[in-house]
Design a protein around this motif. Structure first.
Motif, PDB file in Angstrom:
ATOM      1  N   THR A   1      47.881  30.983  27.036  1.00 34.81           N
ATOM      2  CA  THR A   1      48.808  31.974  27.708  1.00 34.81           C
ATOM      3  C   THR A   1      47.981  32.104  29.091  1.00 34.81           C
ATOM      4  O   THR A   1      48.766  32.383  30.205  1.00 34.81           O
ATOM      5  CB  THR A   1      48.643  33.521  26.997  1.00 34.81           C
TER       6      THR A   1
ATOM      7  N   VAL B   1      50.885  31.016  31.866  1.00 32.90           N
ATOM      8  CA  VAL B   1      51.522  32.038  32.227  1.00 32.90           C
ATOM      9  C   VAL B   1      50.937  33.191  33.381  1.00 32.90           C
ATOM     10  O   VAL B   1      51.446  33.117  34.532  1.00 32.90           O
ATOM     11  CB  VAL B   1      51.854  32.960  30.935  1.00 32.90           C
TER      12      VAL B   1
ATOM     13  N   SER C   1      44.984  32.411  23.322  1.00 31.07           N
ATOM     14  CA  SER C   1      44.594  33.134  24.731  1.00 31.07           C
ATOM     15  C   SER C   1      44.898  32.404  25.703  1.00 31.07           C
ATOM     16  O   SER C   1      44.825  32.406  27.009  1.00 31.07           O
ATOM     17  CB  SER C   1      43.467  33.808  24.328  1.00 31.07           C
TER      18      SER C   1
END
Length: 374
Positions: free
Chosen positions: A172, A176, A169
């Motif tokens: 990401t 991203v 998590s």
């Protein structure tokens, strides 16, 4: 004078008329309708009258065929259908299928139901009890132990999975999500607004062009097509249609009147033909039958047939008596010949030969054998 004025000013009472007695010319009908109505009704009556006569003749013939041909034929076909199909099927069901079904039911009970009940009672029930005991005493404890082991393994796996999920998590989010939000806010949003403004301007320009072209085409179409067609409809087709509607209505009404009048004419023609047939054929035949044939028949019956029948019965009785006398003579002659040739036969007494009775009792000096018997 005052009374006359009051009578003149008083409204006239309404006149109640029967709907079928309304005047022929209704309110609002012009001279064209009145001029068309009478010739149309005359022509239609002349056309409809033969059709109504043929129709009534066909109806009378159909009723006669139904009463004299089709109903007896239907009854005969119904009786034949019952004799050919229903009664054999009833006999087959009652005397073949029902006993066969009862025999098959008894055989099925003996072959299937009784063995199945025995199998269920003495095989499947004990086997089911054994399986229940195995499930309760063996499989259930084994399953509980397996589930305890799996719960422990699952707890350890959950701890490890939570750590891995937290790391994924964080990676990401910063690799991203954050770059994607910055790209959407500072690059894609300004470009999209610019493209939307250009598309709105282009749509406004296309709308103005389409509106102008549509307005021009509308007025061209209205002037070249709509107004001439509207004038033709209003000043040509509507009057012609009204005239045709009046003609069609009058023809329809004339057809109704002509059909009813032709019915009365057909009824009168039918009654005339019926009366003509009655007085030309039926009444002469009835008169000949009543006045000529019946008395002649009675005379023939009383003067010829009854004496002939009595003579025939007398001849029959004489012939029967002659035949009886001949049979009796033949029997007597045959009996006399038998008596002459064979001799007088002793009457056979129906007595018991094993034990003599009466005066034929057994003694010492008498014999009962066939050779020494007196």
């Amino acid at each position: 004078m005052d009374l006359e004025k009051l009578d003149a000013e008083r409204p006239a009472p309404p006149v109640h008329r029967h709907p079928s007695r309304q005047p022929e010319v209704a309110a609002g009908e012009g001279c064209l309708v009145v001029a068309i109505r009478l010739p149309v009704r005359i022509v239609v009556f002349l056309v409809v009258l033969p059709v109504r006569l043929v129709w009534d003749a066909c109806a009378v013939a159909a009723r006669w065929l139904d009463r004299a041909v089709f109903r007896p034929l239907g009854r005969a076909l119904l009786w034949a259908g019952r004799a050919v199909f229903v009664w054999p099927l009833v006999g087959l069901w009652r005397y073949v299928l029902v006993p066969l079904g009862r025999a098959l039911a008894w055989l099925g009970n003996l072959v299937v139901v009784v063995p199945a009940g025995w199998l269920y009672r003495y095989v499947l029930v004990p086997l089911g009890h054994a399986l229940v005991w195995l499930y309760t005493r063996v499989l259930t404890p084994f399953g509980h132990g397996v589930m305890w082991v799996l719960r422990g393994i699952g707890s350890v796996s959950a701890v490890i999975g939570l750590g891995v999920f937290a790391a994924l998590s964080w990676l990401t989010r910063y690799l991203v999500v954050v770059p994607g939000v910055w790209l959407y806010t500072w690059v894609l949003t300004p470009v999209g607004r610019t493209v939307a403004w250009c598309a709105k301007g282009l749509a406004w320009l296309v709308g103005v062009l389409v509106t102008g072209i549509g307005t021009g085409l509308y007025w061209i179409t209205r002037i070249l097509f709509v107004l001439p067609l509207l004038a033709v409809w209003r000043w040509v087709l509507v009057p012609v249609g009204r005239v045709l509607a009046v003609v069609a209505r009058e023809i329809w009404n004339a057809l109704g009147h002509a059909w009813r009048v032709a019915g009365y004419v057909s009824l009168a023609v039918g009654r005339f033909l019926k009366a003509l047939f009655r007085w030309v054929v039926v009444e002469p035949v009835r008169w000949v039958y009543t006045r000529v044939l019946t008395p002649v028949g009675h005379v023939v019956r009383d003067a010829v047939l009854r004496p002939a029948a009595e003579a025939a019965r007398a001849v029959g009785r004489a012939v029967r008596q002659s035949l009886a006398s001949a049979r009796l003579t033949l029997r007597r002659t045959r009996a006399d010949l038998r008596r002459v040739l064979v001799g007088e036969q002793r009457p056979v007494r129906g007595e018991n030969r094993r034990e003599p009775i009466g005066g034929d009792t057994r003694t010492l000096g008498s014999s009962t054998t066939a050779l020494t018997k007196d």
